[in-house]
Design a protein around this motif. Structure first.
Motif: not given
Length: 57
Positions: A50-56
């Protein structure tokens, strides 16, 4: 919040009144989410990380 639980369980109201419900923070805790993402990655739960920078936020 307790009322929602009755929509998908058969917990009697008197029991539900005694249940300790989790407390979720108003903002996501990035360190905790990163740890969960790492565990998921190790366990092979993701087709791609998962791309946490995109999700959070």
């Amino acid at each position: 919040m307790r009322e929602v639980v009755t929509t998908y369980t058969k917990i009697p109201p008197e029991v539900l009144a005694e249940v300790t419900l989790p407390k979720w923070p108003a903002r996501p805790d990035r360190a905790s989410i990163e740890a969960l993402a790492e565990l998921g990655r190790r366990d092979g739960l993701f087709a791609k990380d998962p791309d946490l920078d995109e999700l959070l936020p």
